[in-house]
Design a protein around this motif. Sequence first.
Motif, PDB file in Angstrom:
ATOM      1  N   ARG A   1      -0.335  -8.539  -0.486  1.00 54.78           N
ATOM      2  CA  ARG A   1      -0.777  -7.295   0.125  1.00 54.78           C
ATOM      3  C   ARG A   1       0.147  -6.999   1.302  1.00 54.78           C
ATOM      4  NH1 ARG A   1      -2.519  -6.848  -3.996  1.00 54.78           N
ATOM      5  NH2 ARG A   1      -4.633  -7.072  -4.715  1.00 54.78           N
ATOM      6  N   LEU A   2       0.237  -5.725   1.668  1.00 49.29           N
ATOM      7  CA  LEU A   2       1.122  -5.312   2.754  1.00 49.29           C
ATOM      8  C   LEU A   2       0.333  -4.826   3.965  1.00 49.29           C
ATOM      9  CD1 LEU A   2       3.729  -3.233   0.729  1.00 49.29           C
ATOM     10  CD2 LEU A   2       3.936  -5.586   1.507  1.00 49.29           C
ATOM     11  N   HIS A   3       0.809  -5.180   5.133  1.00 49.04           N
ATOM     12  CA  HIS A   3       0.358  -4.604   6.402  1.00 49.04           C
ATOM     13  C   HIS A   3      -1.159  -4.540   6.524  1.00 49.04           C
ATOM     14  CE1 HIS A   3       4.555  -3.591   6.667  1.00 49.04           C
ATOM     15  NE2 HIS A   3       4.472  -2.909   5.552  1.00 49.04           N
ATOM     16  N   ARG A   4      -1.812  -5.683   6.442  1.00 50.49           N
ATOM     17  CA  ARG A   4      -3.271  -5.741   6.535  1.00 50.49           C
ATOM     18  C   ARG A   4      -3.701  -5.498   7.979  1.00 50.49           C
ATOM     19  NH1 ARG A   4      -5.799  -8.344   2.052  1.00 50.49           N
ATOM     20  NH2 ARG A   4      -7.694  -7.915   3.205  1.00 50.49           N
ATOM     21  N   LYS A   5      -4.223  -4.321   8.252  1.00 45.20           N
ATOM     22  CA  LYS A   5      -4.564  -3.913   9.615  1.00 45.20           C
ATOM     23  C   LYS A   5      -5.716  -4.695  10.208  1.00 45.20           C
ATOM     24  CE  LYS A   5      -2.716   0.662   9.180  1.00 45.20           C
ATOM     25  NZ  LYS A   5      -2.879   1.791   8.327  1.00 45.20           N
ATOM     26  N   GLU A   6      -6.568  -5.278   9.361  1.00 45.73           N
ATOM     27  CA  GLU A   6      -7.710  -6.017   9.890  1.00 45.73           C
ATOM     28  C   GLU A   6      -7.319  -7.406  10.411  1.00 45.73           C
ATOM     29  OE1 GLU A   6      -7.602  -6.976   5.494  1.00 45.73           O
ATOM     30  OE2 GLU A   6      -7.317  -5.187   6.706  1.00 45.73           O
ATOM     31  N   LEU A   7      -6.097  -7.838  10.137  1.00 46.34           N
ATOM     32  CA  LEU A   7      -5.610  -9.126  10.632  1.00 46.34           C
ATOM     33  C   LEU A   7      -4.838  -8.934  11.935  1.00 46.34           C
ATOM     34  CD1 LEU A   7      -4.364 -10.749   7.312  1.00 46.34           C
ATOM     35  CD2 LEU A   7      -6.469 -11.245   8.558  1.00 46.34           C
ATOM     36  N   PRO A   8      -4.889  -9.910  12.834  1.00 45.35           N
ATOM     37  CA  PRO A   8      -4.147  -9.792  14.089  1.00 45.35           C
ATOM     38  C   PRO A   8      -2.653  -9.594  13.843  1.00 45.35           C
ATOM     39  CG  PRO A   8      -5.671 -11.646  14.184  1.00 45.35           C
ATOM     40  CD  PRO A   8      -5.681 -11.141  12.772  1.00 45.35           C
ATOM     41  N   GLY A   9      -2.093  -8.586  14.472  1.00 48.60           N
ATOM     42  CA  GLY A   9      -0.668  -8.325  14.361  1.00 48.60           C
ATOM     43  C   GLY A   9      -0.257  -7.540  13.140  1.00 48.60           C
ATOM     44  N   CYS A  10      -1.191  -7.227  12.246  1.00 48.13           N
ATOM     45  CA  CYS A  10      -0.887  -6.476  11.016  1.00 48.13           C
ATOM     46  C   CYS A  10       0.317  -7.098  10.300  1.00 48.13           C
ATOM     47  CB  CYS A  10      -0.620  -5.012  11.353  1.00 48.13           C
ATOM     48  SG  CYS A  10      -0.500  -3.939   9.945  1.00 48.13           S
ATOM     49  N   PRO A  11       0.154  -8.316   9.745  1.00 45.50           N
ATOM     50  CA  PRO A  11       1.282  -9.004   9.107  1.00 45.50           C
ATOM     51  C   PRO A  11       1.951  -8.156   8.033  1.00 45.50           C
ATOM     52  CG  PRO A  11      -0.669 -10.403   9.157  1.00 45.50           C
ATOM     53  CD  PRO A  11      -1.100  -9.045   9.604  1.00 45.50           C
ATOM     54  N   ASP A  12       3.256  -8.353   7.874  1.00 42.49           N
ATOM     55  CA  ASP A  12       4.025  -7.572   6.908  1.00 42.49           C
ATOM     56  C   ASP A  12       3.656  -7.910   5.471  1.00 42.49           C
ATOM     57  OD1 ASP A  12       5.619  -6.199   8.882  1.00 42.49           O
ATOM     58  OD2 ASP A  12       6.623  -8.112   9.203  1.00 42.49           O
ATOM     59  N   ILE A  13       3.474  -9.196   5.184  1.00 47.68           N
ATOM     60  CA  ILE A  13       3.153  -9.649   3.832  1.00 47.68           C
ATOM     61  C   ILE A  13       1.994 -10.632   3.935  1.00 47.68           C
ATOM     62  CG2 ILE A  13       4.027 -10.807   1.770  1.00 47.68           C
ATOM     63  CD1 ILE A  13       6.854  -9.983   2.712  1.00 47.68           C
ATOM     64  N   VAL A  14       0.957 -10.408   3.125  1.00 51.90           N
ATOM     65  CA  VAL A  14      -0.246 -11.237   3.195  1.00 51.90           C
ATOM     66  C   VAL A  14      -0.588 -11.750   1.805  1.00 51.90           C
ATOM     67  CG1 VAL A  14      -2.688 -11.287   3.820  1.00 51.90           C
ATOM     68  CG2 VAL A  14      -1.097  -9.900   5.154  1.00 51.90           C
ATOM     69  N   PHE A  15      -0.878 -13.041   1.740  1.00 52.80           N
ATOM     70  CA  PHE A  15      -1.338 -13.688   0.514  1.00 52.80           C
ATOM     71  C   PHE A  15      -2.790 -14.111   0.753  1.00 52.80           C
ATOM     72  CE2 PHE A  15       3.173 -14.311   0.971  1.00 52.80           C
ATOM     73  CZ  PHE A  15       3.671 -13.950  -0.265  1.00 52.80           C
ATOM     74  N   PRO A  16      -3.764 -13.236   0.480  1.00 53.54           N
ATOM     75  CA  PRO A  16      -5.159 -13.534   0.811  1.00 53.54           C
ATOM     76  C   PRO A  16      -5.680 -14.796   0.118  1.00 53.54           C
ATOM     77  CG  PRO A  16      -4.918 -11.227   0.193  1.00 53.54           C
ATOM     78  CD  PRO A  16      -3.615 -11.903  -0.090  1.00 53.54           C
ATOM     79  N   LYS A  17      -5.255 -15.016  -1.106  1.00 53.83           N
ATOM     80  CA  LYS A  17      -5.741 -16.170  -1.878  1.00 53.83           C
ATOM     81  C   LYS A  17      -5.435 -17.483  -1.165  1.00 53.83           C
ATOM     82  CE  LYS A  17      -5.274 -18.183  -6.490  1.00 53.83           C
ATOM     83  NZ  LYS A  17      -4.650 -18.010  -7.797  1.00 53.83           N
ATOM     84  N   TRP A  18      -4.273 -17.541  -0.500  1.00 54.06           N
ATOM     85  CA  TRP A  18      -3.862 -18.767   0.173  1.00 54.06           C
ATOM     86  C   TRP A  18      -3.980 -18.663   1.685  1.00 54.06           C
ATOM     87  CZ3 TRP A  18      -0.364 -16.727  -3.615  1.00 54.06           C
ATOM     88  CH2 TRP A  18      -0.550 -17.312  -4.870  1.00 54.06           C
ATOM     89  N   ARG A  19      -4.544 -17.545   2.156  1.00 54.36           N
ATOM     90  CA  ARG A  19      -4.697 -17.306   3.593  1.00 54.36           C
ATOM     91  C   ARG A  19      -3.371 -17.544   4.327  1.00 54.36           C
ATOM     92  NH1 ARG A  19      -9.690 -16.310   5.404  1.00 54.36           N
ATOM     93  NH2 ARG A  19      -9.352 -17.131   7.489  1.00 54.36           N
ATOM     94  N   THR A  20      -2.335 -16.942   3.779  1.00 54.88           N
ATOM     95  CA  THR A  20      -0.985 -17.052   4.335  1.00 54.88           C
ATOM     96  C   THR A  20      -0.486 -15.655   4.702  1.00 54.88           C
ATOM     97  OG1 THR A  20      -0.509 -19.029   3.035  1.00 54.88           O
ATOM     98  CG2 THR A  20       1.381 -17.793   3.859  1.00 54.88           C
ATOM     99  N   ALA A  21       0.073 -15.541   5.900  1.00 58.70           N
ATOM    100  CA  ALA A  21       0.614 -14.270   6.376  1.00 58.70           C
ATOM    101  C   ALA A  21       2.059 -14.482   6.813  1.00 58.70           C
ATOM    102  CB  ALA A  21      -0.210 -13.745   7.544  1.00 58.70           C
ATOM    103  N   ILE A  22       2.901 -13.530   6.469  1.00 63.36           N
ATOM    104  CA  ILE A  22       4.315 -13.599   6.847  1.00 63.36           C
ATOM    105  C   ILE A  22       4.667 -12.360   7.663  1.00 63.36           C
ATOM    106  CG2 ILE A  22       6.691 -13.582   6.003  1.00 63.36           C
ATOM    107  CD1 ILE A  22       5.745 -15.095   3.537  1.00 63.36           C
ATOM    108  N   PHE A  23       5.286 -12.600   8.801  1.00 58.86           N
ATOM    109  CA  PHE A  23       5.857 -11.531   9.612  1.00 58.86           C
ATOM    110  C   PHE A  23       7.360 -11.541   9.385  1.00 58.86           C
ATOM    111  CE2 PHE A  23       2.006 -12.674  11.876  1.00 58.86           C
ATOM    112  CZ  PHE A  23       1.468 -11.441  12.225  1.00 58.86           C
TER     113      PHE A  23
END
Length: 144
Positions: free
Chosen positions: A40-62
């Motif tokens: 997923r892209l730019h999840r606004k509900e997460l701190p910092g609105c990460p660029d790339i989000v893998f919800p299944k693995w709870r991994t966020a990439i900036f």
Amino acid sequence: MVDRLTIERRSWLMSRVRGKNTSAEIRVRSAVHARGLRFRLHRKELPGCPDIVFPKWRTAIFVHGCFWHRHLGCKKATTPKSNQAFWQDKFERNVARDSANLAALRSNGWHAEIIWECETKSPLALAARLDQIFDNAQVQGDAV
């Protein structure tokens, strides 16, 4: 050293700097997608609105630009010669905000990583960095 551009030209140029869908971000997204991973892209509900989000693995990439986020040791992390007090303050605020966002994500149980713009230039370096991130995600519990 004096800025080579006029104030108006510099202002126009800086107004063109994008925050989303940068070339570095698109290179990372393409490499991740080529590995068969969905995100997923730019999840606004997460701190910092990460660029790339893998919800299944709870991994966020900036995907951070070396200039704006002050990549230590990178030749792109220069400070403009004009109005240095303004730039120094801006860079310090950016770094502090980034640090707070990473800490907030990690305290909420997320695995948060940064990929620097300069790391995206070489496909081999980017692949190695992604291997490192997903090996860390595996260590945290789920296979990627």
